[in-house]
Design an enzyme around this catalytic site. Structure first.
Site, PDB file in Angstrom:
ATOM      1  N   HIS A   1       0.987  -1.164  -0.078  1.00  0.00           N
ATOM      2  CA  HIS A   1       0.149  -0.157   0.041  1.00  0.00           C
ATOM      3  C   HIS A   1       0.916   1.170   0.121  1.00  0.00           C
ATOM      4  O   HIS A   1       0.498   2.342   0.620  1.00  0.00           O
ATOM      5  CB  HIS A   1      -1.029   0.118   1.187  1.00  0.00           C
ATOM      6  CG  HIS A   1      -1.785  -1.098   1.319  1.00  0.00           C
ATOM      7  ND1 HIS A   1      -3.403  -1.222   0.750  1.00  0.00           N
ATOM      8  CD2 HIS A   1      -1.998  -2.398   1.733  1.00  0.00           C
ATOM      9  CE1 HIS A   1      -3.914  -2.101   0.776  1.00  0.00           C
ATOM     10  NE2 HIS A   1      -3.220  -3.025   1.495  1.00  0.00           N
TER      11      HIS A   1
ATOM     12  N   ASN B   1     -10.088  -2.797   2.648  1.00  0.00           N
ATOM     13  CA  ASN B   1      -9.895  -2.982   1.152  1.00  0.00           C
ATOM     14  C   ASN B   1     -11.325  -2.668   0.379  1.00  0.00           C
ATOM     15  O   ASN B   1     -12.403  -2.582   0.915  1.00  0.00           O
ATOM     16  CB  ASN B   1      -9.571  -4.397   0.718  1.00  0.00           C
ATOM     17  CG  ASN B   1      -7.960  -4.262   1.085  1.00  0.00           C
ATOM     18  OD1 ASN B   1      -7.014  -3.120   1.409  1.00  0.00           O
ATOM     19  ND2 ASN B   1      -7.480  -5.510   1.042  1.00  0.00           N
TER      20      ASN B   1
ATOM     21  N   TYR C   1       0.455  -4.089  12.220  1.00  0.00           N
ATOM     22  CA  TYR C   1       0.593  -2.521  11.868  1.00  0.00           C
ATOM     23  C   TYR C   1       1.359  -1.811  12.926  1.00  0.00           C
ATOM     24  O   TYR C   1       2.134  -0.628  12.535  1.00  0.00           O
ATOM     25  CB  TYR C   1      -0.784  -2.092  11.828  1.00  0.00           C
ATOM     26  CG  TYR C   1      -1.558  -2.718  10.679  1.00  0.00           C
ATOM     27  CD1 TYR C   1      -1.795  -4.140  10.329  1.00  0.00           C
ATOM     28  CD2 TYR C   1      -1.615  -1.808   9.372  1.00  0.00           C
ATOM     29  CE1 TYR C   1      -2.191  -4.674   9.259  1.00  0.00           C
ATOM     30  CE2 TYR C   1      -2.562  -2.505   8.321  1.00  0.00           C
ATOM     31  CZ  TYR C   1      -2.647  -3.720   8.132  1.00  0.00           C
ATOM     32  OH  TYR C   1      -3.271  -4.349   7.123  1.00  0.00           O
TER      33      TYR C   1
END
Ligand code: HDE
Length: 704
Positions: free
Chosen positions: A91, A164, A378
């Protein structure tokens, strides 16, 4: 400090220091010395020292060596040398915008989340859309999944829905993620191809991972070549939990539905848009927001309980499965509006740090093994990208609610912390915040038992049934695109055995699809199907929400007409056409052989927005060619004008043309005339054309 007083309030603090600088700059003597003699703002170093010369390094003699003591020069170069942070491993290419989320239907009985207690509650939001595989400088129209990451700055902390534009994922366990991503990224020995899955490594991996087949159907559909970020859906993918004040849990799946309707482009368009305007998507979002056409999504939730989860055909913890909307309808509970572009791309879009583990009281995770792995990944990745544990101090990441904690030190600590206590418990009178057993975040007390083992549950074993359901839910046109996409991608795969191994999955999904793809690849026959782990079901019903074309907007709002014009045209016709399209909520961009524009029959000068060479028809939703006989003759001699006409026709666009412009289409090899082409004989035809444009494409032309 009294215990109930915030130790710091980040946004207020940042604001205060900025204000102080500005105030100082304005103040009396200080203010004057901070200006140039001409009254402009004086250039300084980052340390605040005024700079006398920003063009030349301090040197010994006019042609002598540069002197290291030139601190202004050294600081400037030093800063430049460090201006990049590692791009996201996936991304990397993305674009963000600010807005707000508003609750339209309270969920107080379902979740204790503060946000959902009252209809009308509104919180600031930041959204970042992205492609997955390409690097930061890659093109927008890669065939790729799009990230749809939403940060909601709620009063009880940041809640990130890192989703997404596709509701399922390739893999079922986070442990496979590095392999998946390595396979799709540029190949490690050669460093290409960039931003595409059409290469051996990706399809090699996929062919060996049957669990990816459902997502592969979505990936090969037009979902991965959206016309705009504004025209795509977003999905939280995993099942999450809502937990109410009594501790009762309800499963939830999150869906973002664009008010603008769904729309994608054709693959041939995508390829050409990438050349014509690699920033097509970010420009589109920027332009829409800047012109006040704020994109909006509804938040729909699918709510279900344990009983549904137990009787559902698939495991609700399996991220390769959807719950069809026919089985659990969406309940619309909010709206997300993007109404402000960023002030600074790096500070906001690049530095924003989404984390799946950012949730708030009333919301909880499930045991989806992909989600569990993401919760580790993350936070970890932000440390690498942003360089230290204080990335929550960066304004885009800072909660907009007060924070009180004892985490003080670390790289780039920016806050004005006061007081003696940086540990807890402590006995100081001003000892700082304390945990709140009742109001603080509490995990849903799910009972968990079982053997500690590395395994994949049996309930995750069906890899083909929903892939088939997706395929049969598409219109004929969409099924054709999907088959073409597979043929295209596999034609780029050099190793025949890999192509065959991929095609051998298709009979388990749909026999016709398998045949079409095998034929498209020039195979003599469909290779024998792989043995599925469990027999695929053929009784799942088509589901309309899975198709794009069945969910178009039925409107030209927010879309763009490109009008190619020549000298001598009827100015009133151009005005009528513009008015008709604007009445539909669309925009008009004028194109001419020269960017200076054209002169109408009435002698009026009309400026062009684009020169034809830089405005191929692929960047428009519909086109018009307003030409005189002489103008059409001129256009016929221009290759970009012929491509403009030929491509608009091939891409099933609605086309308006003056009778004289027919000559351009003939010269471009377009001899057919069909219902998607509207001849503009008079002003009234402009309306007919604008109304036709509501369908966005004239699919009959290419339906075969
Ligand atoms: Fe991500 N993903 N992901 N992902 N993901 C990242 O975090 C990861 C997955 C998604 O605009 C990274 O900040 C793992 C699913 C979006 O900044 C990283 C797994 C979904 C974004 C990471 C997944 C996503 C990311 C890279 C498998 C849809 C961009 C940089 C377990 C539901 C957010 C970063 C933005 C970004 C890891 C799978 C969506 C490395 C380990 C499934 C939209 O942390």
């Amino acid at each position: 400090m009294p215990a109930d007083e915030p130790i710091f309030h980040p946004t207020a603090d940042t604001q205060r220091s900025n204000d102080t600088v500005e105030r100082d700059a304005e103040r009396g003597a200080g203010g004057e010395i901070h200006q140039t003699p001409e009254g402009g703002t004086r250039l300084t170093t980052a340390q605040g020292a005024p700079v006398s010369d920003n063009q030349n390094t301090l040197r010994a003699g006019p042609r002598g060596p540069a002197l290291l003591e030139d601190f202004a020069m050294r600081e400037k170069i030093f800063h430049f040398d460090h201006e990049r942070i590692p791009e996201r491993v996936v991304h990397a290419r993305g674009y963000g915008a600010h807005g707000y989320f508003e609750v339209t239907d309270a969920l107080a009985d379902i979740t204790a989340a503060h946000l959902f207690q009252k209809k009308g509650n509104r919180v600031p939001a930041f959204v970042r859309f992205s492609t997955v595989a390409g690097n930061k400088g890659s093109m927008d129209l890669a065939r790729d999944v799009r990230g749809f990451a939403v940060k909601l700055y709620t009063e009880e902390g940041n809640w990130d829905i890192v989703g997404n534009n596709i509701p399922v994922f390739f893999i079922q366990d986070a442990m496979k993620f590095p392999d998946l991503v390595h396979s799709v990224k540029d190949e490690p020995d050669r460093g290409f191809p960039q931003a595409q899955s059409a290469h051996d490594n990706f399809w090699d991996f996929i062919s060996l991972m049957p669990e990816s087949m459902h997502m592969v159907m979505w990936q090969m559909s037009d979902r991965t070549i959206p016309r705009s970020f504004r025209f795509m859906e977003g999905f939280g993918v995993h099942s999450f939990r809502f937990v109410n004040a009594d501790g009762k849990s309800t499963f939830v799946k999150f869906h973002w539905k664009p008010k603008q309707g769904l729309q994608s482009v054709l693959w041939d368009e995508a390829v050409k848009i990438n050349g014509a305007d690699p920033d097509f998507h970010r420009r589109d979002l920027w332009d829409a927001i800047q012109t006040g056409d704020y994109p909006e999504w509804e938040l729909g939730v699918q709510l279900f309980d344990d009983e549904f989860a137990d009787r559902f055909d698939f495991d609700i913890l399996d991220p390769t499965k959807i719950i069809p909307e026919e089985e659990v309808p969406l309940r619309v509970v909010g709206r997300l509006v993007l109404d402000r572009v960023v002030d600074n791309f790096f500070a906001e879009t690049e530095q924003v740090a989404f984390c799946t583990q950012n949730i708030v009281p009333g919301i909880d995770f499930t045991n989806d093994p992909l989600l569990q792995g993401r919760n580790f990944s993350y936070l970890d990745t932000q440390l690498k990208r942003l360089g230290g544990p204080n990335f929550t101090h960066i304004p885009i990441n800072a909660p907009r609610c007060p924070m009180h904690h004892f985490q003080q030190d670390g790289h780039m600590q920016t806050r004005g912390i006061k007081g003696r206590a940086n540990y807890e418990p402590n006995s100081w009178a001003e000892g700082g915040p304390r945990a709140d057993a009742k109001g603080g975040y509490r995990s849903f007390p799910e009972t968990v038992e079982g053997e500690k083992r590395k395994l994949r549950p049996e309930s995750f074993a069906d890899h083909y049934s929903q892939a088939r359901q997706f395929y049969i839910s598409q219109t004929k046109v969409e099924q054709g695109h999907l088959a073409d996409a597979l043929v295209f991608e596999l034609s780029k795969v050099e190793t025949v055995a890999i192509r065959e191994r991929v095609v051998a999955h298709l009979p388990n999904i749909d026999k016709d699809l398998a045949q079409k793809v095998a034929k498209g690849l020039g195979m003599e026959k469909v290779p024998p199907a792989h043995a599925p782990a469990v027999k695929p079901r053929t009784d799942l019903k088509p589901s309309d929400p899975l198709s794009i074309l069945k969910n178009g907007p039925g409107s030209f709002k927010g879309r763009k007409l490109g009008v190619l014009m020549t000298d001598g045209i009827d100015g009133a016709l151009l005005e009528a056409l513009t008015a008709a399209i604007e009445a539909e909520g669309g925009m008009v961009e004028k194109i001419a052989p020269e960017v200076g524009g054209v002169t109408t029959a009435g002698g009026k000068k009309v400026a062009a927005d684009q020169k034809i060479d830089g405005a191929p028809s692929v960047v428009y939703d519909a086109v018009a060619v307003l030409a005189t006989a002489e103008g059409a003759e001129k256009l016929k001699g221009m290759h970009p004008a012929k491509c403009f006409a030929a491509d608009a026709f091939a891409h099933a666009k609605f086309i308006a043309l003056t009778p004289e412009a027919e000559a351009l289409f003939d010269a471009a090899g377009v001899s057919d005339r069909d219902g998607g082409m509207v001849t503009l004989s008079g002003d009234a035809d402009a309306k007919t054309f604008a109304t036709a444009c509501r369908d966005l494409r004239f699919w009959d032309r290419v339906a075969g």
